[in-house]
Design a protein around this motif. Structure first.
Motif, short mmCIF file in Angstrom:
data_model
loop_
_atom_site.label_atom_id
_atom_site.label_comp_id
_atom_site.label_asym_id
_atom_site.label_seq_id
_atom_site.Cartn_x
_atom_site.Cartn_y
_atom_site.Cartn_z
N ILE A 1 0.85 -1.20 0.00
CA ILE A 1 0.00 0.00 0.00
C ILE A 1 0.88 1.24 0.00
O ILE A 1 0.59 2.23 -0.67
N LEU B 1 2.10 2.49 -3.54
CA LEU B 1 1.18 2.97 -4.58
C LEU B 1 1.62 4.34 -5.10
O LEU B 1 1.93 5.24 -4.30
N ALA C 1 0.26 8.11 -4.06
CA ALA C 1 -0.74 7.88 -3.00
C ALA C 1 -0.65 8.95 -1.92
O ALA C 1 -1.66 9.27 -1.27
N VAL D 1 3.62 -4.12 -6.83
CA VAL D 1 3.10 -2.79 -7.16
C VAL D 1 4.13 -2.01 -7.98
O VAL D 1 3.80 -1.36 -8.97
N GLN E 1 3.71 -0.83 -11.73
CA GLN E 1 3.83 0.61 -12.00
C GLN E 1 4.58 0.83 -13.32
O GLN E 1 4.13 1.56 -14.20
N LEU F 1 -3.43 4.63 -12.43
CA LEU F 1 -4.56 4.26 -11.57
C LEU F 1 -4.86 2.76 -11.54
O LEU F 1 -5.15 2.20 -10.48
N TYR G 1 -3.67 0.52 -8.62
CA TYR G 1 -4.44 0.45 -7.37
C TYR G 1 -5.41 -0.73 -7.40
O TYR G 1 -5.54 -1.48 -6.45
N ASP G 2 -6.09 -0.88 -8.54
CA ASP G 2 -7.11 -1.93 -8.65
C ASP G 2 -6.45 -3.31 -8.54
O ASP G 2 -6.99 -4.21 -7.88
N ALA H 1 -5.69 -3.98 -4.95
CA ALA H 1 -6.92 -4.26 -4.19
C ALA H 1 -7.33 -5.72 -4.39
O ALA H 1 -7.73 -6.40 -3.42
N ILE I 1 -7.21 1.60 0.19
CA ILE I 1 -6.69 1.75 -1.19
C ILE I 1 -7.56 2.73 -1.98
O ILE I 1 -7.04 3.61 -2.68
N ARG I 2 -8.87 2.61 -1.81
CA ARG I 2 -9.77 3.54 -2.51
C ARG I 2 -9.50 4.98 -2.05
O ARG I 2 -9.39 5.90 -2.86
N LYS J 1 -6.42 6.18 -3.65
CA LYS J 1 -6.60 6.34 -5.10
C LYS J 1 -7.23 7.70 -5.41
O LYS J 1 -6.84 8.37 -6.37
#
Ligand code: LMR
Length: 353
Positions: free
Chosen positions: A124, A127, A130, A196, A200, A327, A330-331, A334, A345-346, A349
């Motif tokens: 997390i 991200l 973030a 992640v 990325q 973006l 992130y999904d 999750a 996470i949402r 985001k």
């Protein structure tokens, strides 16, 4: 400013003297013996704490580890010796966790990205975009999410003692300036071991290659990777500017550290010793979190003076395009870490967008 520093120095000295005197008063009953927690300890007997890390000494983590060692020595009259091993001199990436679990070392401070090898939820903190500043990182880590991440470490026999900062990441490479998303096409970047971070770069059209920090300079020099992402302090102290041509100031991700010990070792320390270590860690953490930004800013000035790198500062429009493109990362996270982290996470985001 001068007056406040003097007062701080005087207070630190007074506190150190009082703590040392109290410590000695209660531990040195007479010549030849100490009494710790009611135990007679032979003169010269010490508690040795090996603290292994992978970065240079004049970095936010290197400076903090040494300051911790110096203060602990002062405050325990040399009874507790923290031996700091920087620059992967004792254990390199990928070896530290096992060394901590089997007791070969007593403290490490890996980047949160590497913690994802123990628990994927640490990703997390990887991200992209973030967090807009360190205060936002601290707020999350001092909150429910941070406490949960730390609590889960105990299941693996580890104790999270503190969070230290480095700062925000920039990107270097050898091929061409990176401004537009399309500039990443077909390039390969070194990353820390985190899905992640791999996603990325893949999302930007590039490839990603995880490798230990101590191997990066060579990999950049021999071209097995085109570039890497890191804080200015690591780029400067590892002299990546000697083997890279372009630097983009993107502030696209965070690097911070979890100061870890082995639960069994730490919980079996004499209570007085543990108290001094924990109080000193709190103090050093406050100092370190203030120092990190200063060190990175100073190292950026040094890099500019060296003049090896062609520096591009990402414009707000360019940054917006990178953020949008990233973006989906992130999904994917999750999906990987499951519903218990979905709200966090949402929230990240949508942070500031
Ligand atoms: C990296 O591997 O790039 C960093 O985590 C090194 C560090 O500890 O700052």
């Amino acid at each position: 400013m001068g007056r406040r520093v003097t007062v701080t120095v005087i207070v630190t000295v007074i506190v150190t003297v009082i703590v040392t005197l109290l410590f000695l008063l209660f531990t040195v009953p007479g010549c030849g013996k100490r009494v710790i927690d009611g135990q007679q300890i032979a003169k010269g007997e010490k508690i040795v704490i090996k603290f292994s890390h992978v970065v240079a000494e004049n970095t936010p983590k290197g400076l903090a580890a040494q300051r911790f060692a110096d203060l602990v020595r002062q405050r325990t009259g040399g009874y507790v010796e923290v031996q700091v091993f920087p620059n992967s001199s004792l254990y390199k990436d990928g070896e530290e966790f096992e060394a901590l679990q089997n007791g070969s070392v007593q403290m490490i401070a890996p980047a949160t990205s590497k913690m994802s090898m123990l628990d994927p939820a640490w990703q997390i903190l990887d991200l992209p975009y973030a967090f807009r500043n360190l205060t936002e990182v601290h707020a999350m880590m001092d909150g429910t999410a941070g406490r949960k991440l730390f609590a889960r470490l105990e299941e693996q026999g580890m104790l999270g003692l503190a969070m230290w900062d480095n700062g925000f990441k920039q990107i270097t490479n050898n091929q061409h300036p990176l401004a537009q998303v399309k500039d990443f096409k077909d390039l390969t970047f070194r990353v820390m071991p985190s899905k992640v971070l791999e996603n990325q770069f893949k999302q930007l059209g590039a490839a990603a290659l995880p490798m230990p920090f101590s191997d990066v300079h060579q990999a950049l020099a021999d071209g097995s990777v085109d570039g890497e992402e890191n804080t200015i302090s690591n780029i400067y102290t590892q002299r990546f500017d000697q083997v890279q041509k372009y630097l983009t100031i993107s502030n696209h991700g965070y690097i911070g550290y979890v100061v870890l010990s082995n639960s069994e070792f730490w919980n079996n320390l004499p209570a007085e010793v543990r108290k001094i270590l924990e109080e000193t860690l709190i103090e050093v953490t406050v100092w370190q979190q203030r120092k990190a930004e200063e060190v990175n800013n100073n190292h950026l000035e040094e890099l500019k003076k060296q003049g090896q790198l062609k520096i591009h500062l990402l414009s707000p429009d360019e940054e917006k395009m990178w953020q949008q493109e990233l973006l989906p990362v992130y999904d994917r996270l999750a999906l990987e870490v499951g519903p218990e982290w979905a709200d966090i996470i949402r929230g990240l985001k949508n942070n500031g967008r």
